[in-house]
Structures are given as structure tokens and as C-alpha cells.
Design an enzyme around this catalytic site. Structure first.
Site, mmCIF file in Angstrom:
data_model
loop_
_atom_site.group_PDB
_atom_site.id
_atom_site.type_symbol
_atom_site.label_atom_id
_atom_site.label_comp_id
_atom_site.label_asym_id
_atom_site.label_seq_id
_atom_site.Cartn_x
_atom_site.Cartn_y
_atom_site.Cartn_z
ATOM 1 N N ASP A 18 0.846 -1.184 0.000
ATOM 2 C CA ASP A 18 0.000 0.000 0.000
ATOM 3 C C ASP A 18 0.886 1.241 0.000
ATOM 4 O O ASP A 18 1.694 1.437 0.906
ATOM 5 C CB ASP A 18 -0.848 -0.046 1.278
ATOM 6 C CG ASP A 18 -2.019 0.911 1.222
ATOM 7 O OD1 ASP A 18 -3.015 0.635 1.884
ATOM 8 O OD2 ASP A 18 -1.918 1.932 0.518
ATOM 9 N N MET A 19 0.749 2.074 -0.985
ATOM 10 C CA MET A 19 1.571 3.276 -1.045
ATOM 11 C C MET A 19 1.135 4.243 0.057
ATOM 12 O O MET A 19 -0.057 4.400 0.315
ATOM 13 C CB MET A 19 1.434 3.947 -2.413
ATOM 14 C CG MET A 19 1.751 3.042 -3.613
ATOM 15 S SD MET A 19 3.340 2.238 -3.491
ATOM 16 C CE MET A 19 4.433 3.639 -3.620
ATOM 17 N N TYR A 23 -0.833 10.260 -3.453
ATOM 18 C CA TYR A 23 -0.878 11.484 -4.265
ATOM 19 C C TYR A 23 0.100 12.533 -3.726
ATOM 20 O O TYR A 23 0.731 13.265 -4.487
ATOM 21 C CB TYR A 23 -2.295 12.061 -4.302
ATOM 22 C CG TYR A 23 -3.297 11.254 -5.093
ATOM 23 C CD1 TYR A 23 -3.004 9.980 -5.552
ATOM 24 C CD2 TYR A 23 -4.555 11.775 -5.392
ATOM 25 C CE1 TYR A 23 -3.929 9.244 -6.267
ATOM 26 C CE2 TYR A 23 -5.489 11.050 -6.111
ATOM 27 C CZ TYR A 23 -5.174 9.777 -6.545
ATOM 28 O OH TYR A 23 -6.098 9.064 -7.262
ATOM 29 N N ARG A 60 -0.625 15.236 9.003
ATOM 30 C CA ARG A 60 -1.485 14.437 9.886
ATOM 31 C C ARG A 60 -1.126 14.665 11.340
ATOM 32 O O ARG A 60 -1.990 14.687 12.212
ATOM 33 C CB ARG A 60 -1.356 12.947 9.558
ATOM 34 C CG ARG A 60 -1.999 12.587 8.231
ATOM 35 C CD ARG A 60 -2.019 11.082 7.999
ATOM 36 N NE ARG A 60 -2.092 10.821 6.560
ATOM 37 C CZ ARG A 60 -2.331 9.616 6.030
ATOM 38 N NH1 ARG A 60 -2.503 8.578 6.826
ATOM 39 N NH2 ARG A 60 -2.386 9.476 4.730
ATOM 40 N N ASP A 120 -3.118 2.652 -6.042
ATOM 41 C CA ASP A 120 -1.944 2.664 -5.157
ATOM 42 C C ASP A 120 -1.826 1.432 -4.274
ATOM 43 O O ASP A 120 -1.194 1.471 -3.230
ATOM 44 C CB ASP A 120 -1.976 3.917 -4.279
ATOM 45 C CG ASP A 120 -3.095 3.856 -3.256
ATOM 46 O OD1 ASP A 120 -4.025 3.058 -3.459
ATOM 47 O OD2 ASP A 120 -3.037 4.585 -2.262
ATOM 48 N N GLU A 121 -2.418 0.352 -4.681
ATOM 49 C CA GLU A 121 -2.362 -0.878 -3.884
ATOM 50 C C GLU A 121 -2.145 -2.084 -4.779
ATOM 51 O O GLU A 121 -2.713 -2.162 -5.867
ATOM 52 C CB GLU A 121 -3.705 -1.134 -3.210
ATOM 53 C CG GLU A 121 -4.030 -0.318 -2.027
ATOM 54 C CD GLU A 121 -5.414 -0.704 -1.593
ATOM 55 O OE1 GLU A 121 -5.535 -1.386 -0.568
ATOM 56 O OE2 GLU A 121 -6.367 -0.357 -2.316
#
Length: 662
Positions: A18-19, A23, A60, A120-121
Site C-alpha cells: 500500500d503506497m 498522491y 497528519r 496505489d495498492e
DNA sequence: ACGGTTTATACT
DNA sequence: TAGTATAAA
């Protein structure tokens, strides 16, 4: 939706990659000065600063959430860098992210069966690679284990934070470990290597889960982010699932999960264990029921598909609130934008992957202002897909009008009918590989006069654009059987068949480039020279040398903005190079093209003389006959407009003519 | 009717 | 089949 699959062979080694905030990473690579800064990607809406669709980890930390608008994010984190999604044709254009995703896939596909699960996975089936590794190198004899592997999180291993890496090393090399755990350890080594390769070659970090099935791997990949990997050991499964909120499971995030909670009082996966299969089947049907029963036990037989390319392409836009489209003219304007984007992507897919799509579908959301009950369902409509932006637009408009009539009901067709479209999208699906096969029938259409003449193109002239279209359609049928065998492994090297030549001469060098390239790379074609000479080499050396020094091989090292200052410049060059390479001429509809956008070549099936078939070489006769057989379908389709040969090859027919996977 | 835009899949 | 619904990122 969920379908229960029997757990086939036990002890597969499955990874989910998983990236991390993908984006954002793409934008940071493009603009290296953003690295290390709190950044988010926004979709420009001009309403409250746009909606965030990706948030970097620095942001985050400051409390920026994905559900925020740009303005709110600024409030929480004033220094945040907001990057806009590129806009083309008045809508968001995700091309650069798709292409970046393909870069990653082409790397991850090196070690085993690989399934592109989203932009992206990726899922990987590393069973064979892990078994091979275990066979030749008993883990306990391993003396040097890469840092990145040692940083793995091994579920169920002491949380005692002291000498984590040594404990992991011990686990990895335990002589008396269960065979399946040893395989997992091998999987973890392979995945760590792959992730480092991804970082070297793309500058992107990713996280991964390594487990015995897709469900657990997916669960694990999200547990330690960013840039880390997590192993789901046999012993950990029960404890992992038991307290897990039911909605965290893939497929249970929606209504089904809610139903479990409200109807059965099931809040955690562990709660599910009390229900018998029969009970669950009773409540949710036999498929879903057994699937649920398995989920509770960490059982999932889903196979990794082995598909590197998307199965459909779509282009859509929403028109919220006052921006709703209220006239057919407005709808047509936007359909034009959407269709042009779709057509461009289809063309690219054809050129780089040799695939054609067969179905066009139009979706819309609409309301009737007469109904206070604003939102009704606008019926989706589909039809055979014809290539060329003009045709796609024409067909889309027709589909829309058909849908609108149904939507509005019997009449109410009047001027101010009071409807509005809040969402429009066009999708191309049923994509199949067109064989670059040796047994190309194309030459008989282009090369042989008799055959050509007898088939009588139904209409006068054909636009060049269309021409190559029908060519590919035609061919696609013919070779379907021979190709389909290995599934659609898109990146098969293509020889120079007549089809290839034709296409190459008709198209720009981008395609020429691609037909001659021997790389088995998915969709977007990276500028190889740039990658290898500039960037590839640099990072290669960096990596080669890195593992030697202690602690430097870590993926985290690459994350430090300061430590890659030397590469920043090159990164910039690289990404602009990438962009350039992908800049494609958009096929715009000229006036003249629109005028004579009559159908390309159509062969009326009823006009095909049987004797013509007999003049074909025997091996082709068989083929052609199978096309001509299902007359019934044709009739049905014929009323509206002449049937074309392409229409015969409706995908479902493939299933009959194709020896599926034996 | 607003995180928007894509993709995938099962059911009918 | 085409069309609908659900889910996910």
C-alpha cells in the site's frame, strides 16, 4: 458481493503493498521542495479551499484529516502546503497518479503474481518465491539480514520495546519454527527487498502486510505506516481478529457491516464466532453467510489475480447543487469533455497495451425538481463501444437521451422540465487484449482484394481515426482464442504483425516506440533513458553502498529531506521528463471529422457471401465461421444501425469460442 | 445536496 | 444481458 471461496492450497504467502499517502508522494517527487513539509493534495473546488484527497504524514501530525476542506486544514496547520490536482478539460485529471501507480506495479510484478488492486495498492502471491528461498537457504543459517527486514512488525511478538530488531532476527531465524511461519519470514525478506527497490526506482515509500491470505495481508499493511511492514503469524490471527471492530474488515465497512452490528449485535470480528454457518447463511444467503463465517476465522481463499492493468476506464464529474446541468446542451458540452478524456485513455491503452474496450456505459445522477423527493435514480445505459472521440461522444449523447426519457417518465418533455444532472460519467469496460498474434486476419482485410471487395464497407469514406479502430476490433476477435490462454498478460512482447505495422505507421512515434520496445512494462511508458541514466543509476549506487554502512539501508533514511538534497535536482528533471513523455496529442474533433463521422467500416453480416469464406485459408475459415454463426444476436442489434463485424464479437461470445483456461 | 473520481464486483 | 447496488481508495 462477498463470495465465499474455498481455501485452496494452504500456506500461500500473500503480500499487500500500500503506497503511503500516494498522491502527496507523487507531488513531492514532482516538487522536491515540498518534501518534509506538511502537505496535502486538494481537488480544486473553489469551495472552502477544495477537498483534501490525500494528506501527508507531517500534516497528519498537526491534525489535518482527509475529510477536511482546504480552509479547515489551513486553520489547523497554517504552514500546510496545498497542492491542486491537475485539471484538464475542466475536470480533475488523475493521469500523473495513474502513471506513477504503474511505475510501482511494474516493479512489484517482478517477484510473483501481482494484482493491481487500485491506483496505489497491489497484492502479490509470493508463495513460490518464498518456497524457493526456503529451500535453498535455511533461515537459521542466514547471517546477514537487511535492516529493513529487521524492522518488520511481527504480530504476536513481544511488544517489549527494547531490542526489537534482535527479537525479530531471532524470530526470523528460529530453527523450530512452524514451516508456515518460515515461509512468512521468507515473504517478509522478499517484500522488504521489493519495497526498497520501489523506493530506489521511484522515490516512493510504501507499507506492506505479509500473511497467508489477501484479507489478512490487507489488514496488516495498514497497521504500521508509513514505510513499514507487518507480518501476520499463524499464532497471531486469533488475537488479531477477536477485538477488531467488524467494520475494519474489508467488505464490512458498509451496509453489511452495519447490519451485523445493528441486527446481530456483532461489534467485533470475535463476536461473529458465536454464529453457526447455518445461521449466517440463513440470514445473509449461502455465499455471504459462509464468507462471514470464514472471515471470523481469518480464512479467505481469494486468489491473487495476476492483473497489472485496470479492467475499465472511466471519466466522470459531479455538478453539485446550483451547478447541476439543466439543459441537454450543457450535458452535451460536458459529455464532450468526458468522452475526449476517455478516448485519449483508450487510445493510449491500445497503443501501449494492445487492448481494446468493447462496452461503453453512461452513468448519471439526476433530480426532478417537481419531486420534492429530489434524488431519483437515473438509469445507466450501455452500448457497444466504437473508438474515436467523436463516436464515443455521439453514442454517449444517445445513451444519455435514452436515459433521460426513461428518467422523466412518459412525458414532461417540455422546455422547463425542471430536471438537473448532478453527476455524469462515461466508462469503457470489457477490455480484452488484442493479440499481436501470428495468425492475424487483418492482412486479409487490408491486403487481399477479393475479400476486401466482397465485404463491402457499408459507408462511403472512413475517417483515418476510425480505420485503425475497426482494424483492431476485427483482429481482437480473431486471435482471442490463442491469446486468452494466459489470462491477459498485457505486456507480452509483440512481434511485428501486420496489425502492428499498420498501427505504427498510422500513429505517432510514441506508439512506434512502444511496439519496438521489448520491455514488459505496464501502461505508462517511462522514458527509459531518463530513468536509467539519470535517476536509476544514482539511486542504484546509493542503494548498493547503503547496506554496507550500518543502519543506512533503512527506508526511513530516504525519507529525510536533507539526506536527499543531492537528488532533488535530478528528481525534478526526472518528473518533467515523465510528464513530457506522457503528453499526448489530444484527439480533438474537427468540424470536418464531425461532419463525416459516419461509421467507419461496417460489414453487414447479411452481406457476407459464404463463398467468400471458402476462399480463405483453411485455418481462417474455421475462425470466420464461428463469427458468423450467432445470427440471432445480430438481428437484435441491427435495427438501429447496420450491424458491424465488430458487433459480432461481443465479449460474451468469447466465452464460447475461447478455450478458457483449459 | 457535496471529500470527488475511479475502479471492482455480485446480484438479478 | 444490461442494469443496479455496494464497497473501497
Amino acid at each position: 458481493m462477498p463470495v465465499a471461496r474455498p481455501e485452496t492450497s494452504d500456506s500461500r504467502i500473500i503480500a499487500h503493498v500500500d503506497m503511503d499517502c500516494f498522491y502527496v508522494q507523487v507531488e513531492q517527487r514532482k516538487q522536491p521542495h515540498l518534501r518534509g513539509q506538511p502537505t496535502a493534495v486538494v481537488q480544486y473546488n473553489s469551495w472552502k479551499g477544495g477537498g483534501l484527497i490525500a494528506v501527508g504524514y507531517e500534516a497528519r501530525k498537526d491534525g489535518v484529516k482527509r475529510s477536511m476542506r482546504g480552509d479547515e486544514a489551513k486553520k489547523v496547520c497554517p504552514q500546510i502546503q496545498l497542492v491542486q490536482v491537475p485539471v484538464a478539460r475542466g475536470k480533475a485529471d488523475l493521469t500523473i497518479y495513474r502513471n506513477a501507480g504503474s511505475e510501482v506495479v511494474s516493479i512489484l510484478a517482478r517477484k510473483g503474481r501481482c494484482e493491481r488492486a487500485s491506483i496505489d495498492e497491489v497484492y502479490l502471491d509470493l508463495t513460490e518465491a518464498a518456497e524457493a528461498m526456503l529451500k535453498e537457504t535455511p533461515l537459521e543459517s542466514l547471517e546477514s539480514i537487511d535492516e529493513e527486514v529487521l524492522k518488520s512488525h511481527v504480530l504476536g511478538l513481544s511488544v517489549n520495546g527494547n531490542d526489537e530488531k534482535e527479537i525479530v532476527r531471532e524470530w526470523l531465524t528460529r530453527r523450530d519454527a512452524d514451516h508456515r511461519d518460515k515461509l512468512l519470514a521468507c515473504g517478509a525478506i522478499i517484500v522488504a527487498e521489493l519495497r526498497m527497490q520501489v523506493l530506489r526506482e521511484t522515490e516512493f515509500t510504501c507499507s506492506a502486510g505479509i500473511a497467508h491470505n489477501k484479507m489478512l495481508a490487507k489488514l496488516a499493511s495498514g497497521m504500521n505506516k508509513p514505510a513499514q511492514q507487518t507480518i501476520v503469524t499463524l499464532a497471531s490471527v486469533k488475537g488479531l481478529l477477536e477485538p477488531l471492530p467488524i467494520k475494519k474488515m474489508k467488505q464490512l465497512g458498509g451496509k453489511l457491516g452495519s447490519s451485523l452490528q445493528t441486527d446481530l449485535g456483532v461489534d467485533t470480528v470475535g463476536d461473529l464466532l458465536q454464529f453457526s454457518v447455518e445461521k449466517l447463511q440463513d440470514l445473509y444467503g449461502s455465499n455471504t453467510g459462509t464468507w462471514l463465517w470464514n472471515v471470523a476465522r481469518g480464512i479467505s481463499g481469494d486468489e491473487v489475480e495476476g492483473r497489472l492493468l485496470p479492467k475499465s476506464h472511466g471519466s466522470g464529474k459531479t455538478f453539485p447543487g446550483v451547478r447541476a446541468l439543466k439543459t441537454v446542451a450543457a450535458v452535451e458540452k460536458w459529455l464532450k469533455e468526458l468522452c475526449e478524456e476517455l478516448s485519449e485513455r483508450l487510445q493510449l491503452d491500445l497503443e501501449t497495451n494492445k487492448r481494446v474496450a468493447h462496452t461503453l456505459t453512461l452513468h448519471a445522477h439526476a433530480y426532478k425538481s417537481t419531486d420534492t423527493d429530489s434524488h431519483k435514480k437515473f438509469p445507466s445505459k450501455s452500448c457497444p463501444l466504437r473508438y474515436g472521440a467523436g463516436k464515443i461522444l455521439e453514442d454517449s449523447v444517445n445513451l444519455f437521451q435514452a436515459g433521460l426519457c426513461e428518467f422523466l417518465g412518459s412525458y414532461m418533455n417540455s422546455a422547463d422540465g425542471g430536471w438537473g444532472i448532478t453527476n455524469l460519467s462515461v466508462t469503457a469496460s470489457k477490455i480484452v487484449a488484442v493479440p499481436s498474434g501470428t495468425c492475424s486476419i487483418t492482412k486479409y482485410f487490408h491486403g487481399q482484394d477479393r475479400f476486401h471487395a466482397s465485404l463491402e464497407p457499408s459507408d462511403e469514406k472512413f475517417a483515418p481515426e476510425d480505420d485503425n479502430l475497426s482494424t483492431s476490433m476485427t483482429e481482437s476477435r480473431s486471435a482471442s482464442h490463442q491469446t486468452e490462454i494466459g489470462g491477459e498478460q498485457p505486456q507480452i512482447t509483440h512481434d511485428t504483425s501486420s496489425f502492428d505495422q499498420y498501427e505504427t505507421t498510422c500513429k505517432d512515434e510514441a506508439s512506434a516506440n512502444c511496439s519496438t520496445s521489448k520491455h514488459h512494462e505496464p501502461q505508462p511508458r517511462l522514458p527509459e533513458k531518463e530513468r536509467n541514466t539519470n535517476d536509476g543509476k544514482r539511486s542504484y549506487e546509493q542503494k548498493r553502498k547503503a547496506p554496507k554502512e550500518k543502519g543506512t539501508s533503512s527506508i526511513l533514511r530516504f525519507l529525510q529531506p536533507s539526506s536527499c538534497s543531492s537528488s532533488n535536482q535530478e528528481a525534478k528533471c526526472l518528473s518533467s521528463g515523465v510528464q513530457e513523455a506522457f503528453g499526448m496529442e489530444s484527439e480533438s474533433l474537427t468540424e470536418s471529422q464531425n461532419k463525416r463521422r459516419t461509421d467507419s467500416w461496417r460489414y453487414n453480416v447479411d452481406d457476407i457471401d459464404q463463398s467468400v469464406v471458402e476462399e480463405l485459408p483453411p485455418e481462417l475459415q474455421e475462425e470466420v465461421r464461428t463469427w458468423l454463426r450467432p445470427q440471432k444476436q445480430v438481428k437484435a442489434n441491427t435495427e438501429k444501425r447496420g450491424s458491424s463485424i465488430a458487433h459480432y464479437f461481443s465479449p460474451n461470445k468469447n466465452e464460447h469460442t475461447n478455450p478458457k483456461k483449459s
